[in-house]
Design an enzyme around this catalytic site. Structure first.
Site, PDB file in Angstrom:
ATOM      1  N   LYS A   1       0.859  -1.189   0.000  1.00 49.59           N
ATOM      2  CA  LYS A   1       0.000   0.000   0.000  1.00 49.59           C
ATOM      3  C   LYS A   1       0.894   1.238   0.000  1.00 49.59           C
ATOM      4  O   LYS A   1       1.723   1.412   0.898  1.00 49.59           O
ATOM      5  CB  LYS A   1      -0.897   0.006   1.245  1.00 49.59           C
ATOM      6  CG  LYS A   1      -1.902  -1.139   1.249  1.00 49.59           C
ATOM      7  CD  LYS A   1      -2.682  -1.184   2.547  1.00 49.59           C
ATOM      8  CE  LYS A   1      -3.805  -0.175   2.587  1.00 49.59           C
ATOM      9  NZ  LYS A   1      -4.615  -0.345   3.843  1.00 49.59           N
TER      10      LYS A   1
HETATM   11  O1  G3P Z   1      -7.324   0.664   5.316  1.00 51.81           O
HETATM   12  C1  G3P Z   1      -7.773   1.982   5.557  1.00 51.81           C
HETATM   13  C2  G3P Z   1      -8.893   1.956   6.463  1.00 51.81           C
HETATM   14  O2  G3P Z   1      -8.572   1.003   7.438  1.00 51.81           O
HETATM   15  C3  G3P Z   1      -9.311   3.182   7.179  1.00 51.81           C
HETATM   16  O3  G3P Z   1     -10.382   2.791   7.968  1.00 51.81           O
HETATM   17  O4  G3P Z   1     -11.844   2.735   9.908  1.00 51.81           O
HETATM   18  O5  G3P Z   1      -9.607   3.837  10.080  1.00 51.81           O
HETATM   19  O6  G3P Z   1     -11.435   4.888   8.762  1.00 51.81           O
HETATM   20  P1  G3P Z   1     -10.835   3.620   9.244  1.00 51.81           P
END
Ligand code: G3P
Length: 227
Positions: A86
Protein backbone atom coordinates in the site's frame (compact mmCIF):
# COMPACT_ATOMS: atom_id res chain seq x y z
CA UNK A 1 -16.21 -8.30 -6.09
CA UNK A 2 -13.45 -9.32 -3.71
CA UNK A 3 -14.22 -9.08 -0.02
CA UNK A 4 -11.37 -8.49 2.42
CA UNK A 5 -10.96 -8.04 6.17
CA UNK A 6 -9.63 -4.66 7.31
CA UNK A 7 -7.96 -5.72 10.57
CA UNK A 8 -4.83 -7.36 12.00
CA UNK A 9 -6.32 -9.18 14.99
CA UNK A 10 -5.43 -12.79 14.20
CA UNK A 11 -8.25 -14.31 16.28
CA UNK A 12 -10.83 -12.20 14.46
CA UNK A 13 -9.24 -12.96 11.07
CA UNK A 14 -9.22 -16.70 11.79
CA UNK A 15 -12.90 -16.68 12.82
CA UNK A 16 -14.11 -14.58 9.90
CA UNK A 17 -12.07 -16.62 7.40
CA UNK A 18 -13.72 -19.76 8.75
CA UNK A 19 -17.26 -18.48 8.22
CA UNK A 20 -17.29 -15.99 5.36
CA UNK A 21 -16.11 -15.97 1.71
CA UNK A 22 -12.99 -13.85 2.22
CA UNK A 23 -10.32 -13.00 -0.37
CA UNK A 24 -7.67 -11.25 1.70
CA UNK A 25 -6.65 -9.04 4.61
CA UNK A 26 -5.71 -5.38 4.57
CA UNK A 27 -3.64 -3.63 7.21
CA UNK A 28 -2.18 -0.20 7.77
CA UNK A 29 0.20 1.15 10.44
CA UNK A 30 -2.69 2.19 12.72
CA UNK A 31 -4.37 -1.22 12.41
CA UNK A 32 -1.07 -2.95 13.26
CA UNK A 33 -0.53 -0.59 16.22
CA UNK A 34 -3.89 -1.69 17.69
CA UNK A 35 -2.53 -5.24 18.11
CA UNK A 36 0.31 -3.99 20.35
CA UNK A 37 2.44 -6.81 18.89
CA UNK A 38 5.56 -7.05 16.72
CA UNK A 39 4.11 -6.05 13.31
CA UNK A 40 6.24 -8.50 11.32
CA UNK A 41 5.18 -11.40 13.55
CA UNK A 42 1.53 -10.36 13.11
CA UNK A 43 1.88 -10.15 9.32
CA UNK A 44 3.53 -13.58 9.11
CA UNK A 45 0.74 -15.05 11.24
CA UNK A 46 -1.90 -13.46 9.02
CA UNK A 47 -0.14 -14.90 5.95
CA UNK A 48 -0.21 -18.38 7.52
CA UNK A 49 -3.96 -18.04 8.21
CA UNK A 50 -4.94 -16.82 4.74
CA UNK A 51 -2.56 -19.07 2.79
CA UNK A 52 -0.64 -18.29 -0.37
CA UNK A 53 -3.78 -17.46 -2.35
CA UNK A 54 -5.08 -14.78 0.01
CA UNK A 55 -4.15 -11.21 -0.83
CA UNK A 56 -2.36 -9.43 1.99
CA UNK A 57 -2.12 -5.63 1.92
CA UNK A 58 0.81 -4.07 3.80
CA UNK A 59 1.51 -0.35 3.88
CA UNK A 60 4.88 1.27 3.24
CA UNK A 61 5.75 3.73 5.98
CA UNK A 62 8.77 5.64 4.63
CA UNK A 63 8.40 9.34 3.81
CA UNK A 64 10.45 9.21 0.60
CA UNK A 65 9.84 7.42 -2.68
CA UNK A 66 13.19 5.62 -2.40
CA UNK A 67 12.33 4.42 1.10
CA UNK A 68 8.91 3.17 0.00
CA UNK A 69 10.44 1.23 -2.89
CA UNK A 70 12.98 -0.36 -0.56
CA UNK A 71 10.19 -1.32 1.88
CA UNK A 72 8.17 -2.77 -0.99
CA UNK A 73 11.07 -5.06 -1.94
CA UNK A 74 11.39 -6.33 1.64
CA UNK A 75 7.62 -6.75 2.11
CA UNK A 76 7.17 -8.84 -1.03
CA UNK A 77 10.37 -10.88 -0.47
CA UNK A 78 9.30 -11.88 3.02
CA UNK A 79 5.50 -12.09 2.78
CA UNK A 80 5.07 -13.49 -0.72
CA UNK A 81 3.97 -12.50 -4.20
CA UNK A 82 0.30 -12.21 -3.24
CA UNK A 83 1.27 -9.37 -0.91
CA UNK A 84 0.40 -5.95 -2.28
CA UNK A 85 2.23 -2.90 -1.01
CA UNK A 86 0.00 0.00 0.00
CA UNK A 87 1.50 3.29 -1.14
CA UNK A 88 0.00 6.56 0.14
CA UNK A 89 -1.29 8.81 -2.65
CA UNK A 90 1.02 11.74 -1.96
CA UNK A 91 3.71 13.13 -4.31
CA UNK A 92 6.47 10.84 -2.97
CA UNK A 93 4.02 7.96 -3.20
CA UNK A 94 3.23 8.56 -6.88
CA UNK A 95 6.99 8.68 -7.58
CA UNK A 96 7.40 5.35 -5.79
CA UNK A 97 4.45 3.86 -7.71
CA UNK A 98 6.01 4.66 -11.08
CA UNK A 99 9.20 2.85 -10.03
CA UNK A 100 7.30 -0.14 -8.62
CA UNK A 101 5.31 -0.42 -11.85
CA UNK A 102 8.59 -0.63 -13.84
CA UNK A 103 9.80 -3.37 -11.50
CA UNK A 104 6.56 -5.37 -11.73
CA UNK A 105 5.86 -5.13 -7.98
CA UNK A 106 2.16 -5.21 -7.11
CA UNK A 107 0.89 -2.17 -5.23
CA UNK A 108 -2.22 -0.24 -4.33
CA UNK A 109 -2.79 3.47 -3.85
CA UNK A 110 -4.07 4.27 -0.36
CA UNK A 111 -5.10 7.17 1.89
CA UNK A 112 -7.47 8.42 -0.82
CA UNK A 113 -9.83 11.25 0.08
CA UNK A 114 -10.37 12.76 -3.39
CA UNK A 115 -11.34 11.23 -6.71
CA UNK A 116 -8.32 12.63 -8.54
CA UNK A 117 -5.93 11.01 -6.04
CA UNK A 118 -7.51 7.70 -7.00
CA UNK A 119 -7.32 8.41 -10.72
CA UNK A 120 -3.61 9.36 -10.52
CA UNK A 121 -2.76 6.18 -8.58
CA UNK A 122 -4.58 4.09 -11.20
CA UNK A 123 -2.66 5.91 -13.93
CA UNK A 124 0.60 5.09 -12.12
CA UNK A 125 -0.33 1.41 -12.43
CA UNK A 126 -1.91 0.67 -9.04
CA UNK A 127 -3.74 -2.65 -9.10
CA UNK A 128 -6.23 -1.21 -6.61
CA UNK A 129 -6.99 2.24 -5.25
CA UNK A 130 -8.42 2.65 -1.74
CA UNK A 131 -10.84 5.51 -1.05
CA UNK A 132 -11.67 5.96 2.66
CA UNK A 133 -15.46 6.03 2.43
CA UNK A 134 -16.46 6.76 6.02
CA UNK A 135 -13.63 9.20 6.66
CA UNK A 136 -14.80 11.18 3.62
CA UNK A 137 -18.37 11.10 4.97
CA UNK A 138 -17.06 12.47 8.28
CA UNK A 139 -15.47 15.40 6.45
CA UNK A 140 -18.92 16.40 5.21
CA UNK A 141 -18.62 14.91 1.73
CA UNK A 142 -20.16 11.79 0.18
CA UNK A 143 -17.68 8.91 0.51
CA UNK A 144 -19.72 6.46 -1.56
CA UNK A 145 -20.00 9.03 -4.38
CA UNK A 146 -16.24 9.73 -4.33
CA UNK A 147 -15.63 5.96 -4.59
CA UNK A 148 -18.10 5.69 -7.49
CA UNK A 149 -16.44 8.64 -9.25
CA UNK A 150 -13.05 6.90 -9.04
CA UNK A 151 -14.55 3.65 -10.35
CA UNK A 152 -16.12 5.57 -13.27
CA UNK A 153 -12.94 7.53 -14.03
CA UNK A 154 -10.87 4.33 -14.14
CA UNK A 155 -13.34 2.65 -16.49
CA UNK A 156 -13.86 5.73 -18.69
CA UNK A 157 -10.10 5.92 -19.24
CA UNK A 158 -9.59 2.21 -19.82
CA UNK A 159 -7.15 1.87 -16.92
CA UNK A 160 -6.31 -1.56 -15.57
CA UNK A 161 -7.20 -0.83 -11.94
CA UNK A 162 -10.16 -0.95 -9.59
CA UNK A 163 -11.31 -0.03 -6.12
CA UNK A 164 -10.35 -1.60 -2.85
CA UNK A 165 -12.87 0.60 -1.09
CA UNK A 166 -12.02 1.00 2.61
CA UNK A 167 -13.12 2.70 5.83
CA UNK A 168 -16.70 1.49 6.19
CA UNK A 169 -18.78 2.05 9.27
CA UNK A 170 -22.10 0.55 8.21
CA UNK A 171 -23.58 -2.05 5.90
CA UNK A 172 -25.34 0.51 3.68
CA UNK A 173 -21.99 1.97 2.57
CA UNK A 174 -20.80 -1.54 1.68
CA UNK A 175 -24.05 -2.39 -0.14
CA UNK A 176 -23.96 0.78 -2.27
CA UNK A 177 -20.53 -0.12 -3.65
CA UNK A 178 -21.35 -3.83 -3.97
CA UNK A 179 -24.32 -2.89 -6.21
CA UNK A 180 -22.02 -0.62 -8.20
CA UNK A 181 -19.72 -3.53 -9.03
CA UNK A 182 -16.46 -2.24 -7.59
CA UNK A 183 -13.41 -4.50 -7.75
CA UNK A 184 -13.05 -5.06 -3.98
CA UNK A 185 -14.02 -3.82 -0.55
CA UNK A 186 -12.19 -4.22 2.73
CA UNK A 187 -14.34 -4.21 5.82
CA UNK A 188 -13.66 -4.28 9.58
CA UNK A 189 -14.79 -7.42 11.48
CA UNK A 190 -17.57 -5.68 13.44
CA UNK A 191 -19.10 -4.31 10.22
CA UNK A 192 -18.81 -7.75 8.54
CA UNK A 193 -20.65 -9.37 11.45
CA UNK A 194 -23.31 -6.66 11.31
CA UNK A 195 -24.04 -7.45 7.64
CA UNK A 196 -25.93 -10.58 8.71
CA UNK A 197 -26.87 -9.77 12.26
CA UNK A 198 -30.34 -8.56 13.11
CA UNK A 199 -33.25 -9.59 15.28
CA UNK A 200 -35.45 -10.65 12.34
CA UNK A 201 -32.87 -13.18 11.07
CA UNK A 202 -32.32 -14.59 14.58
CA UNK A 203 -36.09 -14.88 15.17
CA UNK A 204 -36.62 -16.68 11.86
CA UNK A 205 -33.97 -19.30 12.71
CA UNK A 206 -35.40 -19.87 16.20
CA UNK A 207 -38.86 -20.34 14.66
CA UNK A 208 -37.57 -22.90 12.13
CA UNK A 209 -35.76 -24.85 14.85
CA UNK A 210 -38.77 -24.87 17.18
CA UNK A 211 -41.18 -25.91 14.44
CA UNK A 212 -38.97 -28.79 13.30
CA UNK A 213 -38.33 -29.96 16.90
CA UNK A 214 -42.09 -29.96 17.48
CA UNK A 215 -42.54 -32.17 14.42
CA UNK A 216 -39.73 -34.75 14.79
CA UNK A 217 -38.31 -34.34 18.31
CA UNK A 218 -35.84 -32.11 20.13
CA UNK A 219 -32.36 -31.92 18.59
CA UNK A 220 -33.22 -33.96 15.48
CA UNK A 221 -32.07 -32.74 12.07
CA UNK A 222 -32.81 -33.80 8.49
CA UNK A 223 -29.88 -36.22 8.76
CA UNK A 224 -31.73 -38.07 11.56
CA UNK A 225 -35.09 -38.35 9.86
CA UNK A 226 -34.13 -39.26 6.28
CA UNK A 227 -34.47 -43.04 5.82
O1 G3P B 1 -7.32 0.66 5.32
C1 G3P B 1 -7.77 1.98 5.56
C2 G3P B 1 -8.89 1.96 6.46
O2 G3P B 1 -8.57 1.00 7.44
C3 G3P B 1 -9.31 3.18 7.18
O3 G3P B 1 -10.38 2.79 7.97
O4 G3P B 1 -11.84 2.73 9.91
O5 G3P B 1 -9.61 3.84 10.08
O6 G3P B 1 -11.43 4.89 8.76
P1 G3P B 1 -10.83 3.62 9.24
Amino acid sequence: MKFCIDDANVEKIRRIYEYYPIDGVSTNPSILAKTGRDPYEVLKEIRSIIGEDGELFVQATASTAEGMVEEAHRIVEELGKTTLVKIPCIPEGFKAMKQLKKEGIRFIGTAIYTAMQGFLAAKCGAEYVAPYVNRIDNMGFDGVQVAKDIHDAINANGLDSGLLAASFKNSQQVLELTKYGVKAVTVAPDVIDALVKNAAIDAAIVQFTNDFSGLVGEGKTMADIIH
